[in-house]
Design a protein around this motif. Structure first.
Motif, PDB file in Angstrom:
ATOM      1  N   GLY A 352      -5.087  -1.971  -9.373  1.00  0.00           N
ATOM      2  CA  GLY A 352      -3.840  -1.935  -8.619  1.00  0.00           C
ATOM      3  C   GLY A 352      -3.430  -3.312  -8.139  1.00  0.00           C
ATOM      4  O   GLY A 352      -2.249  -3.677  -8.181  1.00  0.00           O
ATOM      5  N   TYR A 356       0.031  -5.028  -9.232  1.00  0.00           N
ATOM      6  CA  TYR A 356       0.995  -5.278  -8.152  1.00  0.00           C
ATOM      7  C   TYR A 356       1.320  -6.765  -8.046  1.00  0.00           C
ATOM      8  O   TYR A 356       2.486  -7.150  -7.890  1.00  0.00           O
ATOM      9  CB  TYR A 356       0.436  -4.759  -6.831  1.00  0.00           C
ATOM     10  CG  TYR A 356       1.465  -4.631  -5.728  1.00  0.00           C
ATOM     11  CD1 TYR A 356       2.114  -3.424  -5.498  1.00  0.00           C
ATOM     12  CD2 TYR A 356       1.794  -5.716  -4.919  1.00  0.00           C
ATOM     13  CE1 TYR A 356       3.058  -3.293  -4.488  1.00  0.00           C
ATOM     14  CE2 TYR A 356       2.735  -5.599  -3.910  1.00  0.00           C
ATOM     15  CZ  TYR A 356       3.360  -4.387  -3.701  1.00  0.00           C
ATOM     16  OH  TYR A 356       4.305  -4.269  -2.701  1.00  0.00           O
ATOM     17  N   ALA A 361       4.875  -3.094  -9.429  1.00  0.00           N
ATOM     18  CA  ALA A 361       4.559  -2.177  -8.334  1.00  0.00           C
ATOM     19  C   ALA A 361       4.647  -0.717  -8.772  1.00  0.00           C
ATOM     20  O   ALA A 361       3.777   0.100  -8.435  1.00  0.00           O
ATOM     21  CB  ALA A 361       5.490  -2.429  -7.152  1.00  0.00           C
ATOM     22  N   ALA A 364       1.746   0.192 -10.923  1.00  0.00           N
ATOM     23  CA  ALA A 364       0.561   0.360 -10.075  1.00  0.00           C
ATOM     24  C   ALA A 364       0.583   1.731  -9.411  1.00  0.00           C
ATOM     25  O   ALA A 364      -0.447   2.415  -9.328  1.00  0.00           O
ATOM     26  CB  ALA A 364       0.507  -0.743  -9.018  1.00  0.00           C
ATOM     27  N   GLN A 365       1.749   2.146  -8.936  1.00  0.00           N
ATOM     28  CA  GLN A 365       1.867   3.470  -8.311  1.00  0.00           C
ATOM     29  C   GLN A 365       1.490   4.565  -9.292  1.00  0.00           C
ATOM     30  O   GLN A 365       0.743   5.495  -8.966  1.00  0.00           O
ATOM     31  CB  GLN A 365       3.292   3.698  -7.814  1.00  0.00           C
ATOM     32  CG  GLN A 365       3.502   5.084  -7.208  1.00  0.00           C
ATOM     33  CD  GLN A 365       4.964   5.479  -7.098  1.00  0.00           C
ATOM     34  OE1 GLN A 365       5.850   4.656  -7.335  1.00  0.00           O
ATOM     35  NE2 GLN A 365       5.223   6.726  -6.743  1.00  0.00           N
ATOM     36  N   HIS A 370      -0.432   7.225  -6.768  1.00  0.00           N
ATOM     37  CA  HIS A 370       0.027   7.291  -5.379  1.00  0.00           C
ATOM     38  C   HIS A 370       1.218   8.238  -5.286  1.00  0.00           C
ATOM     39  O   HIS A 370       2.048   8.291  -6.204  1.00  0.00           O
ATOM     40  CB  HIS A 370       0.451   5.896  -4.893  1.00  0.00           C
ATOM     41  CG  HIS A 370      -0.707   4.992  -4.617  1.00  0.00           C
ATOM     42  ND1 HIS A 370      -0.594   3.621  -4.554  1.00  0.00           N
ATOM     43  CD2 HIS A 370      -2.027   5.268  -4.379  1.00  0.00           C
ATOM     44  CE1 HIS A 370      -1.773   3.088  -4.290  1.00  0.00           C
ATOM     45  NE2 HIS A 370      -2.650   4.058  -4.192  1.00  0.00           N
ATOM     46  N   THR A 375       3.338   4.092  -0.380  1.00  0.00           N
ATOM     47  CA  THR A 375       1.877   4.065  -0.297  1.00  0.00           C
ATOM     48  C   THR A 375       1.324   2.858  -1.024  1.00  0.00           C
ATOM     49  O   THR A 375       0.392   2.188  -0.551  1.00  0.00           O
ATOM     50  CB  THR A 375       1.285   5.354  -0.892  1.00  0.00           C
ATOM     51  OG1 THR A 375       1.793   6.486  -0.188  1.00  0.00           O
ATOM     52  CG2 THR A 375      -0.239   5.347  -0.809  1.00  0.00           C
ATOM     53  N   THR A 376       1.894   2.559  -2.190  1.00  0.00           N
ATOM     54  CA  THR A 376       1.454   1.398  -2.968  1.00  0.00           C
ATOM     55  C   THR A 376       1.765   0.104  -2.232  1.00  0.00           C
ATOM     56  O   THR A 376       0.928  -0.803  -2.165  1.00  0.00           O
ATOM     57  CB  THR A 376       2.135   1.396  -4.349  1.00  0.00           C
ATOM     58  OG1 THR A 376       1.981   2.682  -4.955  1.00  0.00           O
ATOM     59  CG2 THR A 376       1.524   0.340  -5.254  1.00  0.00           C
ATOM     60  N   HIS A 377       2.974   0.019  -1.675  1.00  0.00           N
ATOM     61  CA  HIS A 377       3.333  -1.179  -0.913  1.00  0.00           C
ATOM     62  C   HIS A 377       2.366  -1.386   0.253  1.00  0.00           C
ATOM     63  O   HIS A 377       1.945  -2.518   0.535  1.00  0.00           O
ATOM     64  CB  HIS A 377       4.765  -1.058  -0.374  1.00  0.00           C
ATOM     65  CG  HIS A 377       5.824  -1.169  -1.433  1.00  0.00           C
ATOM     66  ND1 HIS A 377       5.757  -2.083  -2.468  1.00  0.00           N
ATOM     67  CD2 HIS A 377       6.998  -0.493  -1.616  1.00  0.00           C
ATOM     68  CE1 HIS A 377       6.829  -1.960  -3.245  1.00  0.00           C
ATOM     69  NE2 HIS A 377       7.582  -0.994  -2.746  1.00  0.00           N
ATOM     70  N   TYR A 380      -1.115  -2.700  -0.749  1.00  0.00           N
ATOM     71  CA  TYR A 380      -1.164  -4.108  -1.159  1.00  0.00           C
ATOM     72  C   TYR A 380      -0.224  -4.957  -0.315  1.00  0.00           C
ATOM     73  O   TYR A 380       0.458  -5.851  -0.806  1.00  0.00           O
ATOM     74  CB  TYR A 380      -0.849  -4.212  -2.657  1.00  0.00           C
ATOM     75  CG  TYR A 380      -1.864  -3.467  -3.481  1.00  0.00           C
ATOM     76  CD1 TYR A 380      -3.142  -3.981  -3.668  1.00  0.00           C
ATOM     77  CD2 TYR A 380      -1.581  -2.201  -4.003  1.00  0.00           C
ATOM     78  CE1 TYR A 380      -4.103  -3.279  -4.375  1.00  0.00           C
ATOM     79  CE2 TYR A 380      -2.548  -1.488  -4.706  1.00  0.00           C
ATOM     80  CZ  TYR A 380      -3.798  -2.038  -4.895  1.00  0.00           C
ATOM     81  OH  TYR A 380      -4.756  -1.340  -5.578  1.00  0.00           O
TER      82      TYR A 380
END
Length: 398
Positions: A352, A356, A361, A364-365, A370, A375-377, A380
């Protein structure tokens, strides 16, 4: 008050299935609780039992039961409360103060992190009581109560596999497979292929360890079986953190490692675990449990031959076993990460982090499954902060 606290501290130390990061041995000398201290049967006790019935995860259920039992006992002995209707924000504030004193006590049975975790279990339970129509509002959410909790300055383990370490480990497990074909190699080929597939899966797919290994505290997480693997479509089916089944996308290199491993082991049935343990007692126990006249056959045959010939299902490697395996692999590869090793969950974080940081992004999610991009933001935020600082510098220097 002191007597009650001492009793509950001892209960905390002796609790099964719940560990305290900073428990101190001296607490074992505290006197046990007096008889008759258990709360009376009440709507509070009934609510606790109903809540426990709805929790599927074995570990979470055990932790919840322990904390709520202690909470009910504390309410009865310290606040003379055995009913949900009597519970107020002030009572929750006093409970927070009690937890704070447990942290500050000479024994320091609870760490600040554990104290906050205890309160979180109680708050979650009372939130369930609201949703279940047992009380109207959650008294544990009020600032009046939560402001008394001890400050939790413990930082969670946020290790992630850096790109160079990931590549070094992948190269090492590839080399081990090649070496397993050498004439005087002491490493069985099936184990070299198993370890390579395991490392590739952790490094490149974003799976969690509990989704593919045996989590002994959770009866539904026995490990990944070949029936869960669809190499043709490049997916795994796993039981997620949310307790729902979902498909994990597998990059081509992971599929290749799994396919070559499957060719070597030739699993006789789809119920075989993908990453079986190499723990000898577990193998012997599986043979004795699944074969007739097992002891006679074991006396005349190698246990591994019996497993192969009869399709004995050997248990999956456990989450603890996977951590031990990763530690051994890192030691053999000469990898040391700040005195640690590459932990299984660090592979997910590393994937991730790299996606990211390279501006992907949303990918990665998806890869980490996620529920939302927020949640991803949040996961990271350190990368976001670094990028924001760089952009500020660019603006100010222009």
């Amino acid at each position: 008050m002191r007597k009650v606290i001492d009793s509950l501290l001892l209960n905390a130390v002796r609790a099964s299935g719940f560990t305290y990061p900073h428990a101190v041995p001296q607490a074992q000398t505290v006197q046990p609780p007096q008889s008759g201290s258990t709360p009376r049967e009440s709507d509070l006790e009934t609510a606790i039992q109903e809540r426990l019935k709805g929790i599927e995860s074995g570990k979470y259920r055990a932790n919840t039961e322990h904390v709520l039992t202690e909470f009910a006992q504390w309410l009865y002995e310290e606040r003379d409360i055995d009913s949900l209707s009597q519970l107020s924000p002030t009572d929750c504030r006093r409970y927070a103060q009690y937890l704070r004193e447990c942290v500050r006590s000479e024994e320091q049975v609870l760490s600040a992190s554990s104290a906050n975790t205890y309160y979180a279990y109680v708050r979650a339970f009372l939130g369930w009581c609201v949703r279940d129509g047992r009380i109207n509002t959650n008294p544990a959410t009020q600032n009046q109560a939560t402001e008394e909790l001890p400050e939790d300055s413990d930082r969670p383990d946020r290790q992630f596999w850096k790109e160079r370490d990931r590549k070094a480990l992948l190269s090492f497990v590839d080399k081990r497979v090649d070496e397993s074909f050498e004439e005087h190699s002491s490493l069985p080929q099936h184990r070299a292929y198993r370890d390579r597939a395991l490392v590739y899966l952790l490094a490149l797919s974003g799976v969690r360890g509990a989704e593919i290994f045996n989590a002994s505290e959770d009866e539904r997480r026995n490990g990944l079986q070949w029936s869960d693997v669809d190499l043709e479509n490049g997916t795994l089916e796993v039981l997620e953190k949310s307790r729902a089944y979902q498909h994990v996308p597998l990059p081509e290199r992971v599929c290749t490692a799994l396919e070559r491993y499957r060719r070597i082991v030739e699993p006789p049935t789809a119920e075989m675990f993908v990453f079986p343990t190499e723990h000898a007692p577990s193998k012997y126990a599986a043979v004795r449990d699944q074969l007739e006249n097992a002891d006679e056959q074991l006396a005349a045959n190698d246990v591994n031959k019996l497993i192969r010939d009869h399709g004995v299902v050997v248990p999956s490697i456990s989450t603890a076993g996977a951590r031990n395996l990763m530690q051994r692999l890192c030691e053999d590869a000469g990898l040391e990460i700040n005195g640690e090793y590459l932990k299984p969950h660090g592979g997910r974080r590393g994937l991730g982090h790299e996606l990211y940081s390279k501006g992907h992004a949303e990918l990665a999610q998806t890869a980490l499954r996620h529920s939302s991009i927020e949640t991803t933001h949040q996961a990271y935020s350190d990368i976001q902060a670094k990028e924001t600082a760089k952009r500020v510098d660019d603006v100010l220097d222009s």
